[in-house]
Design a protein around this motif. Structure first.
Motif, PDB file in Angstrom:
ATOM      1  N   LYS A 279      51.323  66.212  85.146  1.00 36.07           N
ATOM      2  CA  LYS A 279      50.416  66.307  83.979  1.00 36.07           C
ATOM      3  C   LYS A 279      48.962  66.482  84.613  1.00 36.07           C
ATOM      4  O   LYS A 279      48.532  65.720  85.626  1.00 36.07           O
ATOM      5  CB  LYS A 279      50.355  65.096  83.059  1.00 36.07           C
ATOM      6  CG  LYS A 279      51.726  64.758  82.431  1.00 36.07           C
ATOM      7  CD  LYS A 279      51.753  65.983  81.589  1.00 36.07           C
ATOM      8  CE  LYS A 279      53.070  65.704  80.636  1.00 36.07           C
ATOM      9  NZ  LYS A 279      54.301  65.567  81.361  1.00 36.07           N
TER      10      LYS A 279
ATOM     11  N   HIS B 275      48.003  69.447  72.641  1.00 40.39           N
ATOM     12  CA  HIS B 275      49.091  68.394  73.394  1.00 40.39           C
ATOM     13  C   HIS B 275      48.950  67.186  72.137  1.00 40.39           C
ATOM     14  O   HIS B 275      50.119  66.668  72.080  1.00 40.39           O
ATOM     15  CB  HIS B 275      48.778  67.782  74.697  1.00 40.39           C
ATOM     16  CG  HIS B 275      48.943  68.730  75.612  1.00 40.39           C
ATOM     17  ND1 HIS B 275      48.510  69.931  75.901  1.00 40.39           N
ATOM     18  CD2 HIS B 275      50.028  68.828  76.513  1.00 40.39           C
ATOM     19  CE1 HIS B 275      48.762  70.647  76.907  1.00 40.39           C
ATOM     20  NE2 HIS B 275      49.755  69.901  77.373  1.00 40.39           N
TER      21      HIS B 275
ATOM     22  N   LYS C  62      54.478  70.795  78.433  1.00 45.79           N
ATOM     23  CA  LYS C  62      53.230  70.151  78.377  1.00 45.79           C
ATOM     24  C   LYS C  62      52.906  69.945  79.832  1.00 45.79           C
ATOM     25  O   LYS C  62      53.487  70.192  80.828  1.00 45.79           O
ATOM     26  CB  LYS C  62      53.247  68.837  77.938  1.00 45.79           C
ATOM     27  CG  LYS C  62      54.371  68.498  76.670  1.00 45.79           C
ATOM     28  CD  LYS C  62      55.715  68.244  76.749  1.00 45.79           C
ATOM     29  CE  LYS C  62      56.572  68.108  75.635  1.00 45.79           C
ATOM     30  NZ  LYS C  62      58.031  67.815  75.787  1.00 45.79           N
TER      31      LYS C  62
ATOM     32  N   TYR D 141      59.917  70.789  71.160  1.00 47.44           N
ATOM     33  CA  TYR D 141      59.108  70.068  72.028  1.00 47.44           C
ATOM     34  C   TYR D 141      59.696  68.863  72.670  1.00 47.44           C
ATOM     35  O   TYR D 141      59.456  68.471  73.852  1.00 47.44           O
ATOM     36  CB  TYR D 141      57.862  69.567  71.033  1.00 47.44           C
ATOM     37  CG  TYR D 141      56.978  68.746  71.489  1.00 47.44           C
ATOM     38  CD1 TYR D 141      55.882  69.139  72.286  1.00 47.44           C
ATOM     39  CD2 TYR D 141      56.958  67.163  71.360  1.00 47.44           C
ATOM     40  CE1 TYR D 141      54.952  68.227  72.705  1.00 47.44           C
ATOM     41  CE2 TYR D 141      56.205  66.429  71.895  1.00 47.44           C
ATOM     42  CZ  TYR D 141      55.006  66.862  72.592  1.00 47.44           C
ATOM     43  OH  TYR D 141      54.216  65.849  73.128  1.00 47.44           O
TER      44      TYR D 141
END
Length: 412
Positions: A391, A210, A120, A113
């Motif tokens: 994002k 998330h 993400k 991660y």
């Protein structure tokens, strides 16, 4: 190279798993929650809402400690039992619309991660990360896996199909008429084939979860610093996930509803929109868009279609192509004055799984003044935005499947 790891899950017994499993706490109405807490002593809701026992709302660190106590009581009473062998778990959902979801519950690496092997596509809110990190540290378990997606893989699909020929460890149907199945994979050869298949993948993508992922990363850093005997095998180096192939992931949109027109009259608002959209009044019949960069709008008892005037607009990034971002860039921010989508109280969201009539009802109630609909984002859009390090706006996607809490639990 993605690291996917078997783990020893804590699970309900076969006889009562259907009574234990619950949706997320927030998804229940208050009467629904109270009914389950009053009449179902096995519900996982008793763990996450420990104050109900005392008819008291308990929050913060006091609640975290009681959650841990209630969890330990479930273990002491034999409601939860920990597997003796590290395993993968095949999870299958067949929903009321006969959509089928197959995936693998496993642990994944916090380091993956951090190093963007697990990618993400949404921003997180720091305060929420810290709250959930503190919660995890106190209770010592996680009952809600992060939803990850991966490219369809033949080797993994073959094992899933073969295992599913056997009797499932769990099989239960919910009041939503979704049927859930779980199989345990503890055969070393099957585990190796699955692990190797994931190890050949360069990246995995977070579809949903998330904040759970980022909180697990914060937790790992804190526990690692506190542990003088830290090793890579400590369970806090991983977090629980449900890995599903891309072909079985389902993305839905979110409607946007806004409480006011930012001081504009209806006519002034429509004139502002006309500079960048072609507007058609669709009357009282519900209207939903069918193409990218087209929006539906409900205002003052009537539906409208909005078509982007493309000759006046240029897309420069993968994020700008996303309809949720386009709506923000062209209407929500410049016209309606909503800069901060995460904290502005003038905007709310409604799952696109619900009928657009629900949006109409929210506007007609006069709690909100205008609402917008769009088509769902695609998996390719989600991946492109993640690959570019960008994002999405909040509530860009409502993603299925939704797992039940308390079916597999990861301890650390």
């Amino acid at each position: 190279m993605a690291k996917v790891i078997p783990f020893k899950a804590v699970r309900p017994t076969r006889a009562i798993v259907g009574l234990v499993a619950s949706r997320s706490y927030q998804s229940y109405t208050q009467p629904e929650r109270e009914a389950r807490l009053d009449y179902n002593p096995f519900s996982f809701l008793h763990i996450v809402n420990p104050g109900y026992k005392y008819d008291k709302v308990i929050s913060g660190k006091e609640r975290y400690k009681l959650v841990k106590n209630r969890y330990q009581e479930f273990k002491e009473d034999g409601i939860f039992v920990k597997d003796k062998k590290a395993s993968f778990y095949i999870y299958r959902i067949v929903d009321r619309d006969n959509q089928i979801f197959n995936g693998i519950v496993a642990a994944v690496s916090v380091e993956d991660y951090k190093n963007d092997v697990i990618k993400k596509h949404e921003d997180t809110i720091q305060s929420r990360e810290i709250i959930f990190k503190d919660y995890l540290k106190t209770v010592g378990f996680n009952a809600e896996p992060v939803l990850l997606t991966y490219p369809d893989n033949e080797n993994i699909s073959i094992i899933i199909s073969e295992i599913q020929k056997q009797r499932a460890e769990f099989e239960f149907t919910t009041t939503f008429r979704d049927t859930h199945y779980l199989w345990q994979i503890d055969n070393e050869n099957d585990i190796r084939v699955i692990s190797d298949a994931f190890a050949e993948m360069d990246v995995l993508y977070i579809a949903d979860g998330h904040h759970r992922s980022s909180s697990s990363a914060l937790l790992q850093e804190e526990l690692k610093a506190d542990n003088k005997n830290h090793t890579d095998k400590d369970t806090y180096n991983s977090f629980m996930s449900f890995l599903i192939p891309e072909s079985e992931l389902r993305l839905h949109e979110f409607y946007r509803v806004i409480k006011d027109l930012n001081g504009l009259t209806k006519e002034e608002f429509l004139i502002e929109l006309d500079t960048i959209y072609r507007i058609e009044n669709r009357g009282i019949m519900p209207y939903k868009p069918s193409k990218a960069h087209h929006f539906s709008m409900y205002l003052d008892g009537e539906f409208y279609s909005l078509y982007l005037r493309k000759n006046n607009y240029e897309f420069k990034t993968s994020l700008e192509v996303l309809d949720a971002q386009l709506l923000y860039d062209t209407i929500l921010k410049p016209i309606l004055g909503i800069d901060d989508l995460r904290n502005n109280t003038r905007i709310d969201y409604l799952s696109g799984k619900k009928d657009i009539v629900n949006l109409k009802s929210m506007i007609d109630s006069q709690e909100f003044q205008v609402g917008f609909g769009m088509i769902p984002a695609t998996i390719d859009q989600m991946k492109a935005i993640a690959d570019d390090g960008l994002k999405m706006p909040p509530k860009s996607t409502y993603i299925e499947p939704k797992l039940r809490s308390g079916v597999t639990i990861y301890e650390f």
